[in-house]
Design a protein around this motif. Structure first.
Motif, PDB file in Angstrom:
ATOM      1  N   ARG A  19       0.860  -1.176   0.000  1.00  0.00           N
ATOM      2  CA  ARG A  19       0.000   0.000   0.000  1.00  0.00           C
ATOM      3  C   ARG A  19       0.894   1.224   0.000  1.00  0.00           C
ATOM      4  N   ALA A  21       1.495   5.311  -0.242  1.00  0.00           N
ATOM      5  CA  ALA A  21       0.801   6.517   0.204  1.00  0.00           C
ATOM      6  C   ALA A  21       1.412   7.747  -0.441  1.00  0.00           C
ATOM      7  N   SER A  78      -4.261  12.649   1.977  1.00  0.00           N
ATOM      8  CA  SER A  78      -3.486  11.531   1.449  1.00  0.00           C
ATOM      9  C   SER A  78      -4.265  10.751   0.393  1.00  0.00           C
ATOM     10  N   TYR A  80      -3.935   6.829  -1.557  1.00  0.00           N
ATOM     11  CA  TYR A  80      -3.326   5.517  -1.374  1.00  0.00           C
ATOM     12  C   TYR A  80      -3.453   4.687  -2.643  1.00  0.00           C
ATOM     13  N   GLN A  82      -3.111   0.672  -3.426  1.00  0.00           N
ATOM     14  CA  GLN A  82      -2.911  -0.708  -3.003  1.00  0.00           C
ATOM     15  C   GLN A  82      -2.688  -1.561  -4.245  1.00  0.00           C
TER      16      GLN A  82
END
Length: 125
Positions: A19, A21, A78, A80, A82
């Motif tokens: 993941r 960020a 933020s 993300y 994945q």
């Protein structure tokens, strides 16, 4: 300019997940669409994924489609990414970039700017 910092990369084995960020400082990330690209040694930059400023619309490059999820938390400033079922060919430096929310979403490496310093992802076989 909105300084971006990518994190979450590392050395993993094929089949693992990561993941990543992308965090902004100094200005609200909610004012931007956010995109991820990657660049492997000796190869051109490649579009990976993007998310609209609302978080409603998401887009994926063919190389990660079906095994990746991009999401955002505007309260945490933020975004993300994945990636599951990682493959050795996912090895690259991953960068996040911005596109103003005043513009319509467009997909591609050239549609985003203000890249961060990147985070290295290395997938061993």
């Amino acid at each position: 300019q909105v300084p971006l910092v990518e994190s979450g990369g590392g050395l993993v084995q094929a089949g693992d997940s990561l993941r990543l960020a992308c965090t902004a400082s100094g200005r609200a990330l909610s004012s931007y669409h956010v995109g991820w690209i990657r660049q492997a040694p000796g190869k051109e930059r490649e579009f990976v994924a993007a998310v609209s400023w609302t978080g409603v619309d998401t887009y994926y490059g063919d190389s990660v489609k079906g095994r990746s999820t991009i999401s955002r938390d505007n309260a945490r400033n933020s975004v993300y990414l994945q990636i599951n079922s990682l493959k050795p060919e996912d090895t690259a430096v991953y960068y996040c970039g911005l596109r103003s929310a005043t513009l319509a979403m467009q997909i591609g490496v050239r549609e985003f700017s203000s890249w961060g310093q990147g985070t290295q992802v290395t997938v061993s076989s």
